[in-house]
Design an enzyme around this catalytic site. Structure first.
Site, mmCIF file in Angstrom:
data_model
loop_
_atom_site.group_PDB
_atom_site.id
_atom_site.type_symbol
_atom_site.label_atom_id
_atom_site.label_comp_id
_atom_site.label_asym_id
_atom_site.label_seq_id
_atom_site.Cartn_x
_atom_site.Cartn_y
_atom_site.Cartn_z
ATOM 1 N N LYS A 46 32.507 -55.339 8.403
ATOM 2 C CA LYS A 46 32.226 -54.847 9.738
ATOM 3 C C LYS A 46 30.732 -54.904 10.037
ATOM 4 C CE LYS A 46 35.813 -51.351 8.998
ATOM 5 N NZ LYS A 46 35.997 -49.918 8.722
ATOM 6 N N GLY A 47 29.929 -54.963 9.009
ATOM 7 C CA GLY A 47 28.495 -54.772 9.144
ATOM 8 C C GLY A 47 27.777 -55.754 10.063
ATOM 9 N N ASP A 103 25.020 -58.682 7.800
ATOM 10 C CA ASP A 103 23.911 -57.735 7.967
ATOM 11 C C ASP A 103 22.946 -57.770 6.794
ATOM 12 O OD1 ASP A 103 25.807 -56.632 6.291
ATOM 13 O OD2 ASP A 103 25.923 -54.701 7.281
ATOM 14 N N ASP A 106 22.698 -58.502 -0.795
ATOM 15 C CA ASP A 106 22.178 -57.611 -1.840
ATOM 16 C C ASP A 106 22.383 -58.287 -3.199
ATOM 17 O OD1 ASP A 106 21.440 -55.468 -3.415
ATOM 18 O OD2 ASP A 106 22.897 -54.062 -2.627
ATOM 19 N N LYS A 134 17.828 -58.320 0.439
ATOM 20 C CA LYS A 134 17.315 -57.434 -0.623
ATOM 21 C C LYS A 134 17.251 -58.241 -1.919
ATOM 22 C CE LYS A 134 19.274 -52.878 0.505
ATOM 23 N NZ LYS A 134 20.230 -51.868 -0.002
ATOM 24 N N PHE A 155 18.394 -47.705 0.108
ATOM 25 C CA PHE A 155 19.684 -47.533 0.771
ATOM 26 C C PHE A 155 19.456 -47.365 2.270
ATOM 27 C CE2 PHE A 155 23.543 -44.629 1.461
ATOM 28 C CZ PHE A 155 24.299 -45.709 1.890
ATOM 29 N N VAL A 156 19.900 -48.360 3.032
ATOM 30 C CA VAL A 156 19.645 -48.369 4.474
ATOM 31 C C VAL A 156 20.936 -48.275 5.278
ATOM 32 C CG1 VAL A 156 17.416 -49.544 4.396
ATOM 33 C CG2 VAL A 156 19.496 -50.915 4.429
ATOM 34 N N ASP A 162 26.516 -49.036 7.081
ATOM 35 C CA ASP A 162 27.136 -47.707 7.094
ATOM 36 C C ASP A 162 26.813 -46.878 5.855
ATOM 37 O OD1 ASP A 162 28.850 -49.381 5.354
ATOM 38 O OD2 ASP A 162 30.138 -47.612 5.300
ATOM 39 N N ARG A 168 26.923 -46.906 11.705
ATOM 40 C CA ARG A 168 26.780 -48.328 12.059
ATOM 41 C C ARG A 168 26.203 -48.471 13.457
ATOM 42 N NH1 ARG A 168 29.861 -51.310 8.206
ATOM 43 N NH2 ARG A 168 31.692 -50.241 7.440
HETATM 44 C C1 PRP Z 1 28.266 -55.291 2.708
HETATM 45 C C2 PRP Z 1 27.441 -56.215 3.575
HETATM 46 C C3 PRP Z 1 27.637 -57.560 2.918
HETATM 47 C C4 PRP Z 1 27.805 -57.205 1.457
HETATM 48 C C5 PRP Z 1 26.518 -57.449 0.752
HETATM 49 O O1 PRP Z 1 29.564 -55.337 3.174
HETATM 50 O O2 PRP Z 1 27.877 -56.228 4.904
HETATM 51 O O3 PRP Z 1 28.781 -58.235 3.375
HETATM 52 O O4 PRP Z 1 28.146 -55.814 1.399
HETATM 53 O O5 PRP Z 1 26.586 -57.050 -0.563
HETATM 54 P P1 PRP Z 1 26.438 -58.007 -1.810
HETATM 55 O O6 PRP Z 1 25.367 -59.045 -1.508
HETATM 56 O O7 PRP Z 1 25.991 -57.048 -2.885
HETATM 57 O O8 PRP Z 1 27.756 -58.631 -2.118
HETATM 58 P P2 PRP Z 1 30.678 -54.251 2.800
HETATM 59 O O9 PRP Z 1 31.585 -54.842 1.769
HETATM 60 O O10 PRP Z 1 30.029 -52.949 2.473
HETATM 61 O O11 PRP Z 1 31.524 -54.122 4.108
HETATM 62 P P3 PRP Z 1 31.084 -53.696 5.587
HETATM 63 O O12 PRP Z 1 30.354 -54.876 6.183
HETATM 64 O O13 PRP Z 1 32.378 -53.397 6.255
HETATM 65 O O14 PRP Z 1 30.176 -52.479 5.497
#
Ligand code: PRP
Length: 182
Positions: A46-47, A103, A106, A134, A155-156, A162, A168
């Site tokens: 969703k991000g 978004d 990481d 990151k 942590f942002v 979220d 969000r």
């Molecule tokens: C978050 C973010 C990325 C992913 C990055 O999504 O939106 O897609 O994690 O992390 P990584 O590089 O460590 O794999 P999340 O799975 O939390 O879902 P969301 O977008 O619904 O918050």
């Protein structure tokens, strides 16, 4: 920053003004790079939602939009090892240029998994445009082609990101106070 989120946000890391500059800058570059090509923006739910919409408005080309949904954080503050797919695109990307939009990168486990799957679909090209990067969090080596801003391993939340599915909708990206999640 307004005081609406003073109980959770320690400081603003990417302001609304900077986000506007980022989406304008990336939109311009992408409009040049993909001119004359069939472009499909694929938002990673969703991000990616707020960033994808603002980015798309700054791309001056006809384009398709679709979405995928993966999960890696499971409501916590750090990535787990498994990446699950909850939703896939219904667009045929054969011979089209896919630009994934997210978004944050990481550990890069999510994007690595997504790229593996998209590579079998016959797209003419596949790249990623992420708002935040990151690099300190990397577990898998990966460099996105289009990056809004490189940030430290904090942590942002906000602008798509979220904490337990909340925040969000903040119009900026903020650093969460240590006492909130520790
Ligand atoms: C978050 C973010 C990325 C992913 C990055 O999504 O939106 O897609 O994690 O992390 P990584 O590089 O460590 O794999 P999340 O799975 O939390 O879902 P969301 O977008 O619904 O918050």
């Amino acid at each position: 920053m307004t005081d609406r989120y003073d109980d959770i946000v320690k400081k603003v890391l990417v302001s609304e003004e900077e986000i506007a500059e980022i989406t304008k800058r990336l939109g311009k570059i992408i409009s040049t790079d993909y001119a004359g090509k069939e472009l499909v923006l694929v938002g990673m739910l969703k991000g990616a939602m707020p960033f994808m919409m603002d980015l798309a408005k700054n791309i001056t080309l006809p384009l398709e939009m679709d979405f995928i949904q993966t999960s890696s954080y499971h409501g916590g503050t750090s990535s787990s090892t498994a990446v699950m797919f909850k939703k896939d695109i219904d667009t045929n990307v054969l011979d089209k240029h896919v630009l994934l939009v997210d978004d944050v990168v990481d550990t890069a486990k999510t994007i690595t998994k997504v790229l593996e799957i998209f590579k079998g679909r016959g797209a003419a090209s596949i790249e990623l445009c992420c708002l935040l990067d990151k690099p300190e969090g990397r577990v898998v080596p990966y460099e996105a082609k289009y990056v809004g801003k490189v940030i430290p391993n904090e942590f942002v939340i906000g602008y798509g990101l979220d904490y337990n599915e909340l925040y969000r909708n903040l119009p900026y990206v903020g650093v969460v106070k240590d006492e909130v999640y520790k």
